[in-house]
Design an enzyme around this catalytic site. Structure first.
Site, PDB file in Angstrom:
ATOM      1  N   GLU A   1       0.967  -0.517  -5.255  1.00 46.65           N
ATOM      2  CA  GLU A   1       1.094  -0.619  -6.477  1.00 46.65           C
ATOM      3  C   GLU A   1       0.591  -0.328  -8.094  1.00 46.65           C
ATOM      4  O   GLU A   1       0.159  -0.783  -8.934  1.00 46.65           O
ATOM      5  CB  GLU A   1      -0.266  -2.319  -6.415  1.00 46.65           C
ATOM      6  CG  GLU A   1      -0.279  -3.632  -6.705  1.00 46.65           C
ATOM      7  CD  GLU A   1      -1.081  -4.635  -6.813  1.00 46.65           C
ATOM      8  OE1 GLU A   1      -1.893  -4.300  -5.805  1.00 46.65           O
ATOM      9  OE2 GLU A   1      -1.426  -5.778  -6.990  1.00 46.65           O
TER      10      GLU A   1
ATOM     11  N   HIS B   1       9.413   5.979  19.861  1.00 44.95           N
ATOM     12  CA  HIS B   1      10.189   5.228  20.218  1.00 44.95           C
ATOM     13  C   HIS B   1      11.150   4.242  19.525  1.00 44.95           C
ATOM     14  O   HIS B   1      11.836   3.276  20.044  1.00 44.95           O
ATOM     15  CB  HIS B   1       9.825   4.734  21.213  1.00 44.95           C
ATOM     16  CG  HIS B   1       9.024   5.688  21.862  1.00 44.95           C
ATOM     17  ND1 HIS B   1       8.576   6.282  23.069  1.00 44.95           N
ATOM     18  CD2 HIS B   1       7.068   6.152  21.730  1.00 44.95           C
ATOM     19  CE1 HIS B   1       7.896   6.936  24.104  1.00 44.95           C
ATOM     20  NE2 HIS B   1       7.323   7.252  23.077  1.00 44.95           N
TER      21      HIS B   1
ATOM     22  N   LYS C   1       2.750 -13.900 -10.885  1.00 46.12           N
ATOM     23  CA  LYS C   1       2.393 -15.382 -10.592  1.00 46.12           C
ATOM     24  C   LYS C   1       2.578 -15.897 -12.318  1.00 46.12           C
ATOM     25  O   LYS C   1       2.792 -17.371 -11.651  1.00 46.12           O
ATOM     26  CB  LYS C   1       0.910 -14.261 -10.993  1.00 46.12           C
ATOM     27  CG  LYS C   1       0.477 -13.405  -9.770  1.00 46.12           C
ATOM     28  CD  LYS C   1      -1.473 -12.715  -9.841  1.00 46.12           C
ATOM     29  CE  LYS C   1      -1.544 -12.121  -8.846  1.00 46.12           C
ATOM     30  NZ  LYS C   1      -3.098 -12.343  -8.897  1.00 46.12           N
TER      31      LYS C   1
HETATM   32  O1  PA5 Z   1      -4.446  -4.833  -6.258  1.00 46.94           O
HETATM   33  C1  PA5 Z   1      -4.646  -6.396  -7.066  1.00 46.94           C
HETATM   34  O2  PA5 Z   1      -5.084  -6.093  -8.192  1.00 46.94           O
HETATM   35  C2  PA5 Z   1      -3.827  -7.130  -6.477  1.00 46.94           C
HETATM   36  O3  PA5 Z   1      -3.402  -7.333  -5.599  1.00 46.94           O
HETATM   37  C3  PA5 Z   1      -4.689  -8.365  -6.565  1.00 46.94           C
HETATM   38  O4  PA5 Z   1      -5.774  -8.423  -6.126  1.00 46.94           O
HETATM   39  C4  PA5 Z   1      -4.382  -9.889  -5.702  1.00 46.94           C
HETATM   40  O5  PA5 Z   1      -2.812  -9.759  -6.853  1.00 46.94           O
HETATM   41  C5  PA5 Z   1      -5.135 -10.959  -5.850  1.00 46.94           C
HETATM   42  O6  PA5 Z   1      -6.133 -11.108  -7.574  1.00 46.94           O
HETATM   43  P1  PA5 Z   1      -7.837 -12.186  -7.535  1.00 46.94           P
HETATM   44  O7  PA5 Z   1      -8.037 -11.693  -7.309  1.00 46.94           O
HETATM   45  O8  PA5 Z   1      -7.091 -11.992  -9.101  1.00 46.94           O
HETATM   46  O9  PA5 Z   1      -7.046 -13.577  -6.443  1.00 46.94           O
END
Ligand code: PA5
Length: 403
Positions: free
Chosen positions: A270, A291, A393
């Site tokens: 990410e 394996h 989202k």
């Molecule tokens: O690392 C990140 O920013 C994302 O993985 C968020 O944690 C994830 O989308 C969840 O978002 P939020 O904490 O706003 O619910």
């Protein structure tokens, strides 16, 4: 921690490769001492002070006392860190009271129905985490359990049993917390989910699972001495990528680190997976995957390098047949695999932690967070945003509004 970025890399990285990035890396490292707001997780203590830690521990004790089960509701960075640390630091088999159950990682109604049946006779509390306070999966599951709680308990009792961690003041979670008077913890706005390990998003959940969060934070703080090694790790990954190694296999020989690898996968993917760049992380649980996937690594498309997380000291017992401890046998296999894979043009970067406890896990987490940030800078992308996830989202939100 100890590192070996040499033995199983030899000849695959030249002096010219290193010269290409070393100057840039030096400038990147300077960022960590220049007070950039998005790097504030590095500047620990600035946003989780002792008073807040005390409040977390106190609040966790209160919830533990009244609960058979605590649901931790969240997704992505708001859940993965807690899953990783709790799995790594808990015994494999223990009937824990309270039992910790993670929810909100998917929308499986099968799972949620089974869970509600399982909880029928139990005393339940909730820690719900969402930085934005609006993530669809999290809010949907939370609302489901919130109404379930109101059917089970009085209004006063529900108030005692729900704790909210969020950063946004206009999110849905803050709305509920304010309306019903739930206890709140705050995630600083500049810290994105995957970097929120040292905030209440993860720390409060860890405290609920009886983990020593003070030692964890101390390990993280002291882990900053590995900034140089984290930079070298980031640079070698970048060089491997230039050589066509577009997949990184995070290898472990202790399955308790399985969720830790999930968190690490998220952290790197990410952070650096933007502008059509980045390395795809995959998880390798050894010896199991030797394996199966081992065949691909040994003789398939040579697009992979490995990053092995090793634990130097574990509990163990003697294996008479080999006159050796099982732990040492595991290490002998680790070495053999590194050698075999290097022969097959798959280099390995080795990271070793002393032992599996809160302190050393804190060090490891800090090491990976520093290197994911530096690695992203070496790809010239912003480590701290996630425009792709935001887009997903938004599309989900739009489609749901048009139902
Ligand atoms: O690392 C990140 O920013 C994302 O993985 C968020 O944690 C994830 O989308 C969840 O978002 P939020 O904490 O706003 O619910």
């Amino acid at each position: 921690m100890e590192f070996d970025f040499n033995t199983y890399v030899k000849k695959m990285v030249s002096k010219e490769d290193i010269d290409q990035y070393s100057k840039e890396l030096e400038n990147i490292k300077k960022k960590f001492s220049q007070g950039y707001p998005e790097l504030c997780w590095y500047d620990m203590g600035k946003y989780v002070d002792n008073q807040e830690l005390k409040r977390m521990i106190q609040q966790a004790d209160d919830l533990k006392r009244i609960s058979d089960v605590i649901l931790i509701i969240g997704i992505g960075g708001s859940s993965m860190g807690a899953q990783a640390t709790i799995q790594a630091l808990s015994p494999y088999f223990r009937r824990r009271r309270p039992e910790i159950i993670f929810v909100g990682n998917d929308l499986s109604s099968e799972y949620l129905i089974d869970l509600q049946n399982y909880l029928r006779e139990k005393d339940v509390s909730i820690h719900v985490v969402s930085k934005s306070g609006n993530t669809m999966e999290v809010i949907t599951v939370f609302e489901l359990f919130q109404s379930w709680m109101y059917k089970k308990y009085s209004t006063e009792e529900v108030k005692r049993r729900i704790v909210v961690t969020t950063s946004s003041y206009d999110g849905k979670l803050m709305y509920y917390a304010t309306k019903y008077g739930y206890e709140k913890f705050h995630i600083p706005n500049v810290i994105s989910g995957r970097y929120s390990l040292f905030t209440p998003a993860t720390l409060f959940s860890m405290a609920l699972a009886d983990i020593d969060i003070i030692s964890f934070l101390r390990g993280a703080k002291e882990g900053r001495i590995y900034l140089n090694q984290a930079g070298i790790y980031a640079m070698l990954r970048r060089i491997f990528f230039d050589h066509g190694k577009v997949i990184e296999g995070f290898a472990i020989y202790e399955p308790k680190l399985s969720k830790m690898v999930e968190w690490t996968k998220q952290l790197f993917a990410e952070s650096e997976g933007k502008n059509e760049k980045g390395i795809l992380p995959v998880k390798l649980i050894y010896t199991r995957d030797l394996h199966s996937l081992g065949q691909f690594i040994q003789e398939g498309n040579p697009i992979l390098f490995e990053s092995t997380i090793s634990i130097m000291k574990t509990r163990t017992f003697q294996v008479e047949k080999y006159q050796e401890t099982l732990s040492n046998i595991n290490h002998i296999i680790e070495k053999s695999v590194c050698q075999a894979h290097l022969d097959a043009k798959c280099p390995t970067l080795l990271m070793k932690i002393e032992e599996l406890d809160a302190y050393h896990l804190g060090e490891l987490a800090m090491f990976f967070m520093m290197s994911a940030a530096m690695s992203s800078y070496l790809f010239h992308v912003n480590p701290f945003d996630q425009p792709g996830v935001t887009k997903y989202k938004e599309i989900v939100g739009k489609n749901l509004r048009s139902i």
